[in-house]
Enzyme design. Structure first.
Site, PDB file in Angstrom:
ATOM      1  CB  VAL A 506     -18.249  70.138 104.935  1.00  0.00           C
ATOM      2  CG1 VAL A 506     -16.735  70.288 104.915  1.00  0.00           C
ATOM      3  CG2 VAL A 506     -18.899  71.402 105.465  1.00  0.00           C
ATOM      4  N   GLY A 507     -17.310  68.620 102.044  1.00  0.00           N
ATOM      5  CA  GLY A 507     -16.689  67.408 101.536  1.00  0.00           C
ATOM      6  C   GLY A 507     -15.209  67.595 101.362  1.00  0.00           C
ATOM      7  N   GLY A 508     -14.544  66.565 100.929  1.00  0.00           N
ATOM      8  CA  GLY A 508     -13.111  66.635 100.713  1.00  0.00           C
ATOM      9  C   GLY A 508     -12.787  67.677  99.658  1.00  0.00           C
ATOM     10  CG  PHE A 509     -14.518  69.365  95.368  1.00  0.00           C
ATOM     11  CD1 PHE A 509     -13.640  69.183  94.309  1.00  0.00           C
ATOM     12  CD2 PHE A 509     -15.412  70.411  95.314  1.00  0.00           C
ATOM     13  CE1 PHE A 509     -13.665  70.039  93.238  1.00  0.00           C
ATOM     14  CE2 PHE A 509     -15.445  71.267  94.244  1.00  0.00           C
ATOM     15  CZ  PHE A 509     -14.566  71.077  93.193  1.00  0.00           C
ATOM     16  CB  VAL A 512     -22.244  71.679  99.130  1.00  0.00           C
ATOM     17  CG1 VAL A 512     -23.399  71.809  98.146  1.00  0.00           C
ATOM     18  CG2 VAL A 512     -21.284  70.590  98.684  1.00  0.00           C
ATOM     19  CG  ASP A 622     -18.012  56.906  98.158  1.00  0.00           C
ATOM     20  OD1 ASP A 622     -18.162  55.957  98.971  1.00  0.00           O
ATOM     21  OD2 ASP A 622     -17.761  58.065  98.524  1.00  0.00           O
TER      22      ASP A 622
END
Ligand SMILES: *[C@@H]1O[C@H](CO)[C@@H](O)[C@H](O)[C@H]1NC(C)=O
Ligand SMILES: *[C@@H]1O[C@H](CO)[C@@H](O)[C@H](O)[C@H]1NC(C)=O
Ligand SMILES: *[C@@H]1O[C@H](CO)[C@@H](O)[C@H](O)[C@H]1NC(C)=O
Ligand SMILES: *[C@@H]1O[C@H](CO)[C@@H](O)[C@H](O)[C@H]1NC(C)=O
Ligand SMILES: *[C@@H]1O[C@H](CO)[C@@H](O)[C@H](O)[C@H]1NC(C)=O
Ligand SMILES: *[C@@H]1O[C@H](CO)[C@@H](O)[C@H](O)[C@H]1NC(C)=O
Length: 850
Positions: A506-509, A512, A622
């Site tokens: 799980v990402g900011g975007f 997945v 990053d």
């Protein structure tokens, strides 16, 4: 008779002082965030440190900062703060249900970690959004927010969510029980006129709390810790208003609990604003106050009255209007309360439809019933914003992403937050305007899918006009590099309709998912969340980047989908996940030193390629162990180019906002906001230390001097004692020379100034050398072992072989050292890697000759 009256008055005031005894809240959490000692606020309340309340805070990447005492800092609670780069939650175990005051204190301390004036974040409880995309703006004063939240669950939490690439911060938090009598479930509804039931189901934010005609009443003078400001600046015409005050002891709270100092302290009722001396020409007029508010919300107004001006009963009759509507007509306080100087309050609900111009206007004026002098009064006023239909007090989205489906048009917003305690104006105006400027979903989608991936747009003229910017046109003209196009249906099937069980990240975007395509090839499907505008930029960046980049040590893009306004990227699946998971925290079989070296070398190659392998050079921005992924064979690949940016040749890039992750951030980047490929080198130095020490870059649970891995490890390195802090699992299996070389490489990467740091090519060279030393060592050991089977030497090797056995795929690989790695990328890239490989080879030749 007079004596009797005096006696009666005494009795009443005695009972008043009895009920004025300090309120003792059952839940009383006062947290001085980021502090190392308790702090006593000016009102005498003691705020505890998080250590003393350590069960409350759950955070991963966070940072404690402190500032210097100065005149700008009115309370010691503002001298420290905690900064979060990832979602963090304070959990409070409540002991009593009901309304609680939740108070948040923000003060942007000047510090070297993060420019807090730029920090943008969301604050929410389990149920309510308190602040959405909040930012203190350029204020240098404390910003204070107060809420009243009805808690039915003993687990009460406050979550801080930084916006992607930003940070959240907090200086102090209060979660304090409010007395039950403070809020009733019902009030008077202004429009349509009638009863409003259901206040218990709402959450409130204090927007204004004023002591009409009186001084600032601080939390020290209010047993509930409230602050009451002066009203003068809100008066429409100051000349029409006059203040009156009496001794607070003259205020006689009624017996029977309809009002008490818990509703408002006597000092509030002991002062008021009345009509200025009646003008002979115009004996009737209103005293008017204007309040700017956020239009999208309803408000609860609490009006406080106490007739301390009339000389006799039934003398004063007046009307109260809110936004031109009659709110209370012919109010005769002496009749209502049975005596003079007895406090009275009234709650009025103002529907959002009445505040569409962003203004609440409160007026008091004489009614026609008055027999004495024409007059009208107001002693106090509270304006409280009510949570909307999706349980938000800020913005149109709820905690679960629900959007308020309000049909009402939203006019221009002139909402200005008012920090009552210090008169500081908060950046709420800017914030709300930003929120209104947010493009509509359809706009966003249209512009997004056609702009980003015009290869599938049928309207080619649109494409070419949009592709006018030079970098875009090169991107579009090199379409073969874009990879395969997936239909949405195909990906839907592959992910079992984006099944939650298929989520691997799980990402900011967005999320997945793991998926199978074609013949069962596993892929990682990254599905953009269309809500996040930030994500769109990243999607654009990432697909542009990845389409240009092909390298054995970069996670490769297989294809994408932009159908139905979706933004989906399909990557090769990295079955062994992030490097970090194999170092600590996940209980996976541990990696041998050799394997760790190989992974670091692979990642270094990937970064080296980013820095030198394309015409312009790319700064990753990053670099961290969670962005180094491992495939079936534990080959390292650098991932997540969402933050990447083309680096201009030569000079460092001046970026506007600090990006990256705490614990990995180049100190020079902070100071000068200057981004170079050496910023990646710094971050990579931290990665090397993580590989050696098997602990996170930042671990706030540790004693202060150990929190930051880079600082702590470099202290030991300077003392020549780095071997004391390495991963205990490596002890005995690691060649001291290899470790020394490796630690030196890390130290160089972490040099204070970018110019003193090596290039990724140099780092690569040192790591290759460390690997060679380790291999020679292992070989020697093995030979030693096969020659003499002495129990002592076999015991030391058994630990290394058991480590290898624990993860069989790890030890198996035996690639020849120092040979240029085979490259699957385009010819241009190969040349570069070959070049550096050859250079490296030559250096090794020299080395062997020494
Ligand atoms: C913050 O600190 C820096 C360096 O210590 C200083 O130059 C700057 O003026 C400070 N800013 C404020 C607003 O105090
Ligand atoms: C914040 O910045 C704006 C525009 O740059 C300026 O008008 C305003 O006065 C500033 N406010 C403070 C508190 O510095
Ligand atoms: C507030 O309380 C302090 C100390 O208790 C007292 O000295 C001060 O006069 C009070 N102020 C008001 C406005 O009541
Ligand atoms: C405002 O009025 C509408 C319709 O009358 C109602 O549905 C809504 O709940 C009201 N809002 C508030 C905050 O009272
Ligand atoms: C006071 O304000 C109300 C509402 O705006 C208005 O209807 C009324 O005429 C005003 N009274 C006078 C005397 O101006
Ligand atoms: C892993 O190594 C094996 C044997 O060298 C090879 O067949 C396979 O393709 C590799 N897997 C990946 C994902 O590179």
């Amino acid at each position: 008779m007079a004596v009797l009256l005096v006696a009666l008055t005494l009795l009443v005031s005695l009972s008043a002082s009895a009920s004025a005894a300090a309120f003792v809240p059952q839940d009383n959490f006062l947290v001085d965030c980021g502090a190392t000692t308790t702090a006593t606020s000016p009102d005498g309340r003691v705020f505890k440190t998080e250590q003393q309340t350590s069960q409350y805070l759950k955070a991963e990447d966070d940072y404690k900062i402190s500032g210097e005492p100065s005149a700008d800092v009115p309370s010691p609670v503002y001298l420290t703060a905690r900064i979060f780069v990832q979602e963090a939650t304070y959990a409070f175990p409540l002991t009593r249900p009901g309304f609680h005051f939740v108070r948040l204190h923000f003060f942007p301390i000047n510090n070297t970690v993060f420019d807090l004036q730029k920090a943008t974040f969301t604050v929410a409880t389990d149920k309510y959004v308190l602040l959405h995309s909040f930012n203190v703006d350029n204020t240098t004063k404390p910003v204070f927010k107060e809420y009243l939240i009805n808690a039915f669950d003993p687990h009460f939490s406050i979550k801080f969510s930084p916006q992607k690439n930003s940070a959240a911060f907090i200086n102090a938090i209060e979660v304090v029980s409010a007395p039950d009598e403070l809020i009733a479930d019902s009030a008077t509804n202004l429009l349509p006129v009638g009863n409003y039931a259901g206040l218990f189901a709402s959450a409130f934010q204090t927007v204004y709390r004023l002591n009409m005609g009186g001084p600032l009443v601080t939390s020290a003078n209010d047993t509930l810790g409230r602050t009451w400001g002066n009203d003068e600046s809100f008066l429409k015409a100051k000349s029409l208003a006059k203040t009156v005050s009496v001794a607070p002891s003259a205020v006689k709270y009624p017996q029977g609990g309809t009002n008490s100092p818990l509703i408002a302290p006597p000092i509030v009722y002991a002062t008021l604003v009345e009509m200025a001396e009646a003008n002979v020409n115009q004996p009737k007029f209103n005293v008017t106050w204007n309040f700017e508010v956020d239009t999208a919300f309803g408000y609860l107004l609490r009006l406080h009255f106490c007739d301390i001006v009339s000389k006799a009963l039934n003398d004063l009759y007046f009307n109260v209007y809110i936004n031109g509507k009659m709110a209370i007509s012919d109010l005769d306080l002496s009749h209502t309360m049975g005596a003079l100087a007895v406090p009275y309050y009234k709650d009025i609900v103002v529907n959002s439809s009445l505040v569409s111009d962003g203004l609440i206007t409160v007026q008091v004026g004489p009614s026609n019933l008055g027999s004495g002098d024409l007059n009208a009064i107001l002693n106090g006023l509270e304006v409280m914003k009510m949570s909307n239909t999706v349980d938000s007090l800020d913005g149109e989205f709820g905690v679960d992403g629900r959007k308020e489906s309000s049909g009402s048009k939203r006019g221009t917003v002139a909402a200005v937050g008012f920090a009552m305690m210090f008169g500081a104006f908060v950046g709420l105006g800017a914030m709300v305007i930003k929120w209104h400027k947010r493009p509509q979903d359809w706009q966003k989608r249209n512009s997004f899918s056609s702009w980003l991936l015009p290869v599938h747009a049928s309207d080619t003229s649109f494409m070419s006009s949009k592709a006018s910017a030079s970098h875009k046109s090169t991107f579009y003209s090199s379409t073969p590099g874009l990879g395969r196009y997936f239909s949405f249906a195909e990906l839907q099937e592959a992910t079992k309709n984006f099944d939650a069980n298929a989520i691997i990240g799980v990402g900011g975007f967005g999320n997945v998912y793991i998926a199978e395509i074609d013949d069962g090839t596993k892929v990682a499907v990254k599905r953009g969340n269309p809500q996040s505008e930030q994500g769109i930029t990243e999607f654009q960046t990432e697909i542009q980047m990845l389409s240009k980049l092909r390298h054995r040590h970069l996670v490769s893009l297989i294809g994408y989908c932009d159908e139905n306004s979706e933004m989906i990227l399909v990557y090769e699946f990295m079955s062994n996940g992030p490097f970090r998971d194999h170092l600590y925290g996940k209980n996976l079989p541990h990696l041998s030193w050799k394997k760790r070296l190989e992974i670091c070398i692979g990642a270094a190659r990937g970064l080296h390629y980013l820095h030198t392998g394309t015409a312009q050079g790319i700064i990753h921005r990053d670099v961290k162990t969670t962005n180094i992924l491992l495939d079936d064979n534990f080959t390292a690949k650098v991932a997540d180019f969402g933050l990447s940016k083309d680096a201009p040749m030569g000079q460092g890039h001046v970026s506007t906002a600090v990006k990256g992750s705490f614990g990995y951030l180049d100190p020079e980047y902070f100071r000068r906001q200057q981004l170079t490929d050496k910023s990646d080198v710094y971050s990579f130095g931290v990665v090397l230390l993580e590989a050696l020490c098997a602990r996170p870059a930042i671990n706030p649970q540790l004693p202060r001097e150990q929190v930051n891995l880079a600082d702590w490890a470099m202290q030991w390195k300077r003392k020549g004692l780095i071997d004391k802090i390495i991963d205990p699992l490596l002890v005995g299996t690691i060649n001291p020379e290899s470790m020394k070389k490796f630690a030196e490489a890390a130290e160089k990467c972490l040099a204070e100034h970018g110019v003193d740091r090596p290039t990724m090519g140099d780092v690569l060279w040192n790591l290759e050398y460390a690997l060679q030393l380790q291999e020679a060592f292992s070989q020697g050991k093995a030979e030693e072992e096969s020659k003499s089977s002495s129990p002592s030497s076999s015991s030391s090797t058994s630990s290394s072989s058991s480590a290898a056995a624990a993860s069989p795929s790890v030890a198996a690989e035996n690639r020849p050292v120092s040979l240029p790695e085979e490259n699957k990328g385009p010819a241009e890239v190969q040349a570069i890697d070959e070049h550096s490989g050859t250079a490296m080879f030559a250096q090794f030749a020299n080395l062997n000759g020494r």
